[in-house]
Structure formats: structure tokens, C-alpha cells
Scaffold this active site. Sequence first.
Site, PDB file in Angstrom:
ATOM      1  N   ARG A 267       0.842  -1.193   0.000  1.00  0.00           N
ATOM      2  CA  ARG A 267       0.000   0.000   0.000  1.00  0.00           C
ATOM      3  C   ARG A 267       0.881   1.248   0.000  1.00  0.00           C
ATOM      4  NH1 ARG A 267      -3.571  -2.777  -1.493  1.00  0.00           N
ATOM      5  NH2 ARG A 267      -5.640  -3.069  -0.603  1.00  0.00           N
ATOM      6  N   GLU A 296      -4.105   6.906  -5.190  1.00  0.00           N
ATOM      7  CA  GLU A 296      -4.226   6.346  -6.557  1.00  0.00           C
ATOM      8  C   GLU A 296      -5.528   6.826  -7.189  1.00  0.00           C
ATOM      9  OE1 GLU A 296      -4.096   2.124  -6.094  1.00  0.00           O
ATOM     10  OE2 GLU A 296      -2.110   2.177  -5.185  1.00  0.00           O
ATOM     11  N   HIS A 314      -1.024  -0.640  -9.812  1.00  0.00           N
ATOM     12  CA  HIS A 314      -1.710  -1.469  -8.802  1.00  0.00           C
ATOM     13  C   HIS A 314      -2.305  -2.740  -9.428  1.00  0.00           C
ATOM     14  CE1 HIS A 314      -3.732  -1.312  -4.627  1.00  0.00           C
ATOM     15  NE2 HIS A 314      -3.682  -2.566  -5.042  1.00  0.00           N
TER      16      HIS A 314
HETATM   17  C1  DGY Z   1      -5.747  -6.281  -2.492  1.00  0.00           C
HETATM   18  O1  DGY Z   1      -6.332  -7.362  -2.594  1.00  0.00           O
HETATM   19  O2  DGY Z   1      -5.654  -5.696  -1.414  1.00  0.00           O
HETATM   20  C2  DGY Z   1      -5.173  -5.694  -3.732  1.00  0.00           C
HETATM   21  O3  DGY Z   1      -4.410  -4.578  -3.452  1.00  0.00           O
HETATM   22  C3  DGY Z   1      -6.268  -5.340  -4.706  1.00  0.00           C
HETATM   23  O4  DGY Z   1      -7.232  -4.604  -4.063  1.00  0.00           O
END
Ligand code: DGY
Length: 348
Positions: A267, A296, A314
Site C-alpha cells: 500500500r 491512486e 496497482h
Molecule cells: C488487495 O487485494 O488488497 C489488492 O491490493 C487489490 O485490491
Amino acid sequence: MAARNGRRRHVDKVEKPSGTNIAEYPIMSDKPVILVTRKLPQAVEDRLRSDYEARLNPDDHLYTSDELIERAQGADALLPCHTEHLSAEIIGRLPDSIKAVANFSVGFDHVDLEAAKARGIIVTNTPDVLSDATAELTIMLMLGAARRASEGEHLVRSQEWRDWSPSFMVGIQMTGKRLGIIGFGRVGQVTAKRARGFDMEIHYTDVRRLPREQEAGAIYHDSPEDLLPHCDFLALHCVATPETRNLLNAERIALLPDDAIVVNAARGAIIDDEALIAALKSGKLAAAGIDAYNNEPDIHPGYRELVNTFLMPHIGSATRETRDAMGFRAIDNLDAIFAGREPRDRVV
Ligand code: DGY
């Protein structure tokens, strides 16, 4: 297959019991209503449609808060992605009928868990099923950053590639280097396993040391401060919480060896963008590979301006196999909830 007590609203087509004709013969079904916020893989939507009254989003547009609340009226559960920010304010506006938020994601930092808990809303996620895909992407970020993939691709595509020489596009070798991992959970451990294929020496830190068999030879450090000086490559795999916000800040970056490479497929909140960009600009760090960002998709513009960043949008879990598995896992959680069982992946 899920059924809901005492509420009927769905009309199915059935064969008339006594005749040979197929006709519209209205019976009322008893299926829970699920608001699905984004377009999901076909097989996942098929299963949702068969077992639930699924409110789908065929054109996959991002709902505004008002639209989300409006579409949630009369629904029994939400099946959102990390693109929906379920703040305390939004959760407070959800109708009383909502019993669960079954996330299509392993991360749940987009949901205010305290607010959900206060309203008695169950929240689930989709762990395990995306570890392989995310670890693959992490290795790609490491290679892409170390071998200057963005620069190389740009040269070829833009027809600016003119020559070859021994000093042309020289990068950093991954084989045999030290990889430090912050957050040695499921994804971190798979990343370590793949990195061992490059003869990397694995170091990690986490809130606690793992049993020896799970470490598989990885060297434990009891704090990021202790880990960082041992990282030629640093991979971030911890969850985003108030405690890990800006974990990789200027002070900690200074503890990395010069020319280290940082990758993040977890993240954006874990990184202090200004500090990372400054270290990439100054040459303290050789490169960074990034798949997850603050704010994002309106990421810090500094990342785009640098040649020593390898940037992905992502897509850590974006493989066909994994996206199906995430959807099925979210539905498994809904199935358990509506059957009155404890869902496997309850986070609240
Ligand atoms: C997650 O599963 O957390 C990925 O980042 C996609 O949302």
C-alpha cells in the site's frame, strides 16, 4: 446457495409443473441481495447471479458516494473493492439492511473497521489466494527497477535506441544480493521463496518472529531499524495501518545501504513519498519499483518524472487465476454469513 428468511422479491423463469410449455411463471425467490461495486470476472458474476440477487456494475464505473448509498438501498451485503472508500461517514449512511461487507481484496484499509463494528456489519477479505500473483509482481518490480526496464522500454518504443556499448543501460544484478522484507506474512513469504531462486539472502522484520519452518532460513530482525542496513533490495509487504503510515520515511531510508532498491506492492501509505523521491533524486537509492501509491490514481507526480522508477498501476493480484479465486473467496464468505456460519476471512 444462499436463502434469506422471510423476504421475497426476485422473479425467476420456471417450467410450468403440469404442462409442456415453458412460460413465464412467476415465483418469488428468497435470495439475499448483494451490491457488487465493480465488474468482476465472468465466472464470479455467474456464481453470484445463480446464488444471489446480484446488483452488478456492467460498465465498471466508479460509484460516487451518493450512488453507492442509493444502490445499497434494500441490499443485504456489499461486495466492494479497495476502490470504494468505506469511511465512517459512508458506513453511517448505509441502510440498516446491510449485514456484511465482503471485500474483493486482501487489504481492508479502505474500510473503517470501527464504524463497521459499531453497526454490527461483518467485514471479510480475501487472503492467501493472491499471494502468488503479488509475489510474482514483486519480483517483477525488483527486476524492472534493477535492470532499468522503464528506460529500456522507452528507448525501444520511441525509436531513440541508437547504439550498444559496454556502458549502455548498465543496471544492478539481483542474483546473490540481500533482500529485506518488512511484513513477513503470506505475500512476504512467497516473495522470499521466489527470491531464493535468485540465490538471494533473505532478511525480514515483522511484529514477531516466525517459527523456524516458516522462516526457511530467513534472518529475523526485531525492528525496521535493525533490518534496513542489511537490504540491497527492500520489499514492503506489511499492512497499511495508522502504525505503518509513512513507515519508510527519510530517517529510515538513510539506514539503507547506498544504491539500495526499494519495491512496494502493498500500500502507498507505507511510504513517505517526498522522502522516497528525494532519495531517488539524490542517488542515495538506485531505483524503486512501485505498484501501490498514495492517492491512486493521482499519484505523486515526482515518481513519473524520475527515470529510476519502474511504475505499475496497482496490478499485483491482476492475473486471471487470482481474480477468479478472489471472487470465489469473497462469495464463500457471503455463503457462510447467509448460512449463519462464521466466515473464514472475517476481519471484523
Ligand atoms: C488487495 O487485494 O488488497 C489488492 O491490493 C487489490 O485490491
